[in-house]
Design a protein around this motif. Sequence first.
Motif, PDB file in Angstrom:
ATOM      1  N   GLY A  97       0.824  -1.217   0.000  1.00 60.36           N
ATOM      2  CA  GLY A  97       0.000   0.000   0.000  1.00 60.36           C
ATOM      3  C   GLY A  97       0.852   1.257   0.000  1.00 60.36           C
ATOM      4  O   GLY A  97       1.662   1.470   0.901  1.00 60.36           O
ATOM      5  N   ARG A  99      -0.255   4.698  -0.202  1.00 58.86           N
ATOM      6  CA  ARG A  99      -0.728   5.914   0.458  1.00 58.86           C
ATOM      7  C   ARG A  99      -0.635   5.878   1.986  1.00 58.86           C
ATOM      8  O   ARG A  99      -0.304   6.894   2.592  1.00 58.86           O
ATOM      9  CB  ARG A  99      -2.165   6.233  -0.018  1.00 58.86           C
ATOM     10  N   SER A 137       8.117  -4.126  -6.439  1.00 58.06           N
ATOM     11  CA  SER A 137       6.955  -3.306  -6.788  1.00 58.06           C
ATOM     12  C   SER A 137       7.277  -2.298  -7.880  1.00 58.06           C
ATOM     13  O   SER A 137       8.375  -1.734  -7.933  1.00 58.06           O
ATOM     14  CB  SER A 137       6.530  -2.583  -5.506  1.00 58.06           C
ATOM     15  N   SER A 138       6.279  -2.036  -8.717  1.00 61.49           N
ATOM     16  CA  SER A 138       6.424  -1.009  -9.759  1.00 61.49           C
ATOM     17  C   SER A 138       6.668   0.367  -9.149  1.00 61.49           C
ATOM     18  O   SER A 138       7.184   1.272  -9.804  1.00 61.49           O
ATOM     19  CB  SER A 138       5.160  -0.943 -10.612  1.00 61.49           C
ATOM     20  N   TYR A 161       6.635   3.690   1.229  1.00 56.42           N
ATOM     21  CA  TYR A 161       6.458   2.276   0.839  1.00 56.42           C
ATOM     22  C   TYR A 161       7.451   1.886  -0.258  1.00 56.42           C
ATOM     23  O   TYR A 161       8.142   0.873  -0.168  1.00 56.42           O
ATOM     24  CB  TYR A 161       5.023   2.058   0.346  1.00 56.42           C
ATOM     25  N   TYR A 190       6.077  -6.331  -9.419  1.00 54.92           N
ATOM     26  CA  TYR A 190       4.668  -6.476  -9.806  1.00 54.92           C
ATOM     27  C   TYR A 190       4.059  -5.099 -10.049  1.00 54.92           C
ATOM     28  O   TYR A 190       4.297  -4.158  -9.292  1.00 54.92           O
ATOM     29  CB  TYR A 190       3.866  -7.122  -8.679  1.00 54.92           C
ATOM     30  N   THR A 192       0.479  -3.224 -10.032  1.00 51.68           N
ATOM     31  CA  THR A 192      -0.926  -3.198  -9.585  1.00 51.68           C
ATOM     32  C   THR A 192      -1.721  -4.468  -9.965  1.00 51.68           C
ATOM     33  O   THR A 192      -2.368  -4.531 -11.009  1.00 51.68           O
ATOM     34  CB  THR A 192      -1.641  -1.927 -10.107  1.00 51.68           C
ATOM     35  N   ARG A 199      -6.887  -7.206  -2.405  1.00 47.27           N
ATOM     36  CA  ARG A 199      -6.968  -6.494  -1.123  1.00 47.27           C
ATOM     37  C   ARG A 199      -8.072  -5.436  -1.168  1.00 47.27           C
ATOM     38  O   ARG A 199      -8.241  -4.757  -2.184  1.00 47.27           O
ATOM     39  CB  ARG A 199      -5.628  -5.808  -0.806  1.00 47.27           C
ATOM     40  N   PHE A 203      -7.988  -0.256  -5.710  1.00 47.17           N
ATOM     41  CA  PHE A 203      -8.973   0.471  -6.513  1.00 47.17           C
ATOM     42  C   PHE A 203     -10.010  -0.435  -7.184  1.00 47.17           C
ATOM     43  O   PHE A 203     -11.218  -0.174  -7.104  1.00 47.17           O
ATOM     44  CB  PHE A 203      -8.252   1.323  -7.559  1.00 47.17           C
ATOM     45  N   ARG A 206     -12.548  -1.740  -4.824  1.00 43.91           N
ATOM     46  CA  ARG A 206     -13.449  -0.691  -4.322  1.00 43.91           C
ATOM     47  C   ARG A 206     -14.446  -0.247  -5.392  1.00 43.91           C
ATOM     48  O   ARG A 206     -15.608   0.024  -5.085  1.00 43.91           O
ATOM     49  CB  ARG A 206     -12.638   0.503  -3.829  1.00 43.91           C
ATOM     50  N   ARG A 218     -14.600   6.853  -3.913  1.00 44.63           N
ATOM     51  CA  ARG A 218     -13.727   8.013  -3.781  1.00 44.63           C
ATOM     52  C   ARG A 218     -12.546   7.891  -4.730  1.00 44.63           C
ATOM     53  O   ARG A 218     -11.849   6.870  -4.717  1.00 44.63           O
ATOM     54  CB  ARG A 218     -13.209   8.112  -2.351  1.00 44.63           C
ATOM     55  N   TYR A 220      -8.973   9.558  -5.833  1.00 42.11           N
ATOM     56  CA  TYR A 220      -7.900  10.465  -5.412  1.00 42.11           C
ATOM     57  C   TYR A 220      -7.304  11.102  -6.659  1.00 42.11           C
ATOM     58  O   TYR A 220      -6.553  10.460  -7.390  1.00 42.11           O
ATOM     59  CB  TYR A 220      -6.844   9.704  -4.622  1.00 42.11           C
ATOM     60  N   GLN A 225      -5.172   9.115 -13.780  1.00 48.07           N
ATOM     61  CA  GLN A 225      -3.937   8.355 -13.554  1.00 48.07           C
ATOM     62  C   GLN A 225      -4.080   6.951 -14.156  1.00 48.07           C
ATOM     63  O   GLN A 225      -5.179   6.388 -14.173  1.00 48.07           O
ATOM     64  CB  GLN A 225      -3.570   8.298 -12.062  1.00 48.07           C
ATOM     65  N   ARG A 227      -2.634   2.855 -14.681  1.00 40.09           N
ATOM     66  CA  ARG A 227      -1.891   1.750 -14.071  1.00 40.09           C
ATOM     67  C   ARG A 227      -1.787   0.606 -15.078  1.00 40.09           C
ATOM     68  O   ARG A 227      -2.702   0.378 -15.870  1.00 40.09           O
ATOM     69  CB  ARG A 227      -2.620   1.230 -12.810  1.00 40.09           C
ATOM     70  N   LEU A 262      -8.013   5.146 -14.434  1.00 36.45           N
ATOM     71  CA  LEU A 262      -9.097   4.786 -13.508  1.00 36.45           C
ATOM     72  C   LEU A 262     -10.451   5.052 -14.168  1.00 36.45           C
ATOM     73  O   LEU A 262     -11.399   4.284 -13.987  1.00 36.45           O
ATOM     74  CB  LEU A 262      -8.994   5.590 -12.207  1.00 36.45           C
ATOM     75  N   ASP A 288       1.433   8.890  -4.978  1.00 36.20           N
ATOM     76  CA  ASP A 288       0.740   8.283  -6.120  1.00 36.20           C
ATOM     77  C   ASP A 288       1.365   8.834  -7.403  1.00 36.20           C
ATOM     78  O   ASP A 288       1.472  10.049  -7.546  1.00 36.20           O
ATOM     79  CB  ASP A 288      -0.720   8.739  -6.107  1.00 36.20           C
TER      80      ASP A 288
HETATM   81  C1  UGA Z   1      -0.687  -1.199  -5.893  1.00 37.06           C
HETATM   82  C2  UGA Z   1      -0.504  -1.939  -4.560  1.00 37.06           C
HETATM   83  O1  UGA Z   1      -1.475  -1.500  -3.616  1.00 37.06           O
HETATM   84  C3  UGA Z   1       0.870  -1.731  -3.985  1.00 37.06           C
HETATM   85  O2  UGA Z   1       1.033  -2.560  -2.853  1.00 37.06           O
HETATM   86  C4  UGA Z   1       1.853  -2.099  -5.063  1.00 37.06           C
HETATM   87  O3  UGA Z   1       3.146  -2.035  -4.650  1.00 37.06           O
HETATM   88  C5  UGA Z   1       1.639  -1.247  -6.303  1.00 37.06           C
HETATM   89  O4  UGA Z   1       0.325  -1.532  -6.787  1.00 37.06           O
HETATM   90  C6  UGA Z   1       2.606  -1.581  -7.412  1.00 37.06           C
HETATM   91  O5  UGA Z   1       2.218  -1.647  -8.571  1.00 37.06           O
HETATM   92  O6  UGA Z   1       3.788  -1.737  -7.118  1.00 37.06           O
HETATM   93  P1  UGA Z   1      -1.511   1.203  -6.524  1.00 37.06           P
HETATM   94  O7  UGA Z   1      -1.016   1.283  -7.913  1.00 37.06           O
HETATM   95  O8  UGA Z   1      -1.607   2.446  -5.729  1.00 37.06           O
HETATM   96  O9  UGA Z   1      -0.642   0.212  -5.638  1.00 37.06           O
HETATM   97  O10 UGA Z   1      -2.907   0.423  -6.625  1.00 37.06           O
HETATM   98  P2  UGA Z   1      -4.357   0.767  -6.072  1.00 37.06           P
HETATM   99  O11 UGA Z   1      -4.328   0.810  -4.603  1.00 37.06           O
HETATM  100  O12 UGA Z   1      -5.295  -0.159  -6.738  1.00 37.06           O
HETATM  101  O13 UGA Z   1      -4.588   2.274  -6.616  1.00 37.06           O
HETATM  102  C7  UGA Z   1      -4.574   2.569  -8.006  1.00 37.06           C
HETATM  103  C8  UGA Z   1      -4.975   4.027  -8.182  1.00 37.06           C
HETATM  104  O14 UGA Z   1      -6.338   4.185  -7.732  1.00 37.06           O
HETATM  105  C9  UGA Z   1      -4.150   5.015  -7.366  1.00 37.06           C
HETATM  106  O15 UGA Z   1      -3.918   6.177  -8.118  1.00 37.06           O
HETATM  107  C10 UGA Z   1      -5.050   5.357  -6.174  1.00 37.06           C
HETATM  108  O16 UGA Z   1      -4.857   6.668  -5.650  1.00 37.06           O
HETATM  109  C11 UGA Z   1      -6.418   5.235  -6.799  1.00 37.06           C
HETATM  110  N1  UGA Z   1      -7.462   4.908  -5.794  1.00 37.06           N
HETATM  111  C12 UGA Z   1      -7.362   3.809  -5.017  1.00 37.06           C
HETATM  112  C13 UGA Z   1      -8.567   5.749  -5.683  1.00 37.06           C
HETATM  113  O17 UGA Z   1      -8.663   6.765  -6.374  1.00 37.06           O
HETATM  114  N2  UGA Z   1      -9.530   5.430  -4.772  1.00 37.06           N
HETATM  115  C14 UGA Z   1      -9.463   4.325  -3.972  1.00 37.06           C
HETATM  116  O18 UGA Z   1     -10.384   4.087  -3.155  1.00 37.06           O
HETATM  117  C15 UGA Z   1      -8.337   3.480  -4.104  1.00 37.06           C
END
Ligand code: UGA
Length: 331
Positions: A97, A99, A137-138, A161, A190, A192, A199, A203, A206, A218, A220, A225, A227, A262, A288
């Motif tokens: 995670g 954030r 992690s990426s 992180y 890895y 995303t 988990r 995103f 959720r 929600r 952010y 953005q 992925r 997203l 982020d």
């Molecule tokens: C994910 C994993 O959670 C990390 O543990 C991992 O290391 C990372 O991938 C990776 O690729 O290395 P993240 O890309 O932030 O991190 O994945 P999400 O938690 O699914 O978030 C993706 C995007 O959606 C982010 O920009 C986040 O800010 C956004 N988001 C997430 C929202 O806008 N709202 C939410 O409720 C959750």
Amino acid sequence: MSTSALPPSRPHIRRAVITGSAGFIGSHLAQALLQDGTTVIGLDRRDAATDRSAAANLAPLIGQPGYVPVTADLLTCAVEPVLLDAEVVFHLAGVPGVRPSWGPRFSSYVQCNILATQRVMDAAARLGVPRVVVASSSSVYGPTDGRPSRETDHPHPASPYAVTKLAEEQLCLAHAARSDCRTSVVALRYFTVYGPRQRADMFTHRALLAAIAGTSLRIYGDGHQRRDFTYIDDTVTATLAAASAPEDTGVVNVGGGGSASLAEVMQLVEQLTGRQLAVEYLTSRSGDVPVTKADCSRARTHLGWEPTVDLAAGIRAQLRHLTDHAARQAA
Ligand code: UGA
Ligand code: NAD
């Protein structure tokens, strides 16, 4: 889709240890290894009796022949007895995670991603475990100019992180580079990962849940953005391939192959559920990055791996899992 679709050509692993086996990726990896007839020592500090999410992840594993659960904290337990006789250690345990890694929780990231990793590598090296595959992690790349990230790019981790994940992979590689160390290391970056049992803080989970439950999602930032979303079965296949990759493989990107915003994922979720999402836009979160995108050439050459599941098929499978789960809960 299930992990039964794995290519049959991998060398058989007799005995493997998975740290973080009660987690999202670890539990899927354990299922795939058990299907191959591998004895799996699954270590995690969470267990099914006290943690609902661990219970859901572990449900397909408990009672399976060849599955040996170990409830232990890598920060304090004796690691060598757990690793004894293992051909491969898949080290996935850690605090994930981006954030939440700012502020007081940083110490748990340092403890579980760095200090626990030191204990695992120290034990693996002492025992001469032939291979450790570590989950990186990426996020270690940080902000990019939008071009696909390559393993040779200079890392610019943008969150606490990400700093711990870079330290984690480099720590493992430093152990492996010692002249007296018989353990080789493959560090998988890895990108995303999504799919069934993802988990709950992530995103895709959720977004699907918000659509099913009719609650607000929600976002952010502005939702633009991007992925490089990677489906869980592809992640597992790459992780298994890393167990028998050449000794000098080092760091390898594992990315799903199609970068999506997203907003595009939300559109897919709306199409697949037939429901409109209620979206609340909040300020973007520190750490982020605007874009992640993997160059997967190295995964092709060193792991013989390519992603096979596109985003629409992957999200459909995750949706099916969530609705089946909800139906089981209601029954
Ligand atoms: C994910 C994993 O959670 C990390 O543990 C991992 O290391 C990372 O991938 C990776 O690729 O290395 P993240 O890309 O932030 O991190 O994945 P999400 O938690 O699914 O978030 C993706 C995007 O959606 C982010 O920009 C986040 O800010 C956004 N988001 C997430 C929202 O806008 N709202 C939410 O409720 C959750
Ligand atoms: P997860 O939280 O579902 O699984 C991690 C597991 O590690 C948890 O079950 C947790 O209890 C266990 N753990 C943590 N600290 C421990 C300790 N000290 N002792 C014993 N067990 C401990 O996370 P996940 O999404 O399955 O991620 C697995 C790994 O992959 C993590 O290292 C994460 O940083 C990395 N990763 C994940 C993603 C992703 O998109 N999910 C992307 C890049 C990297």
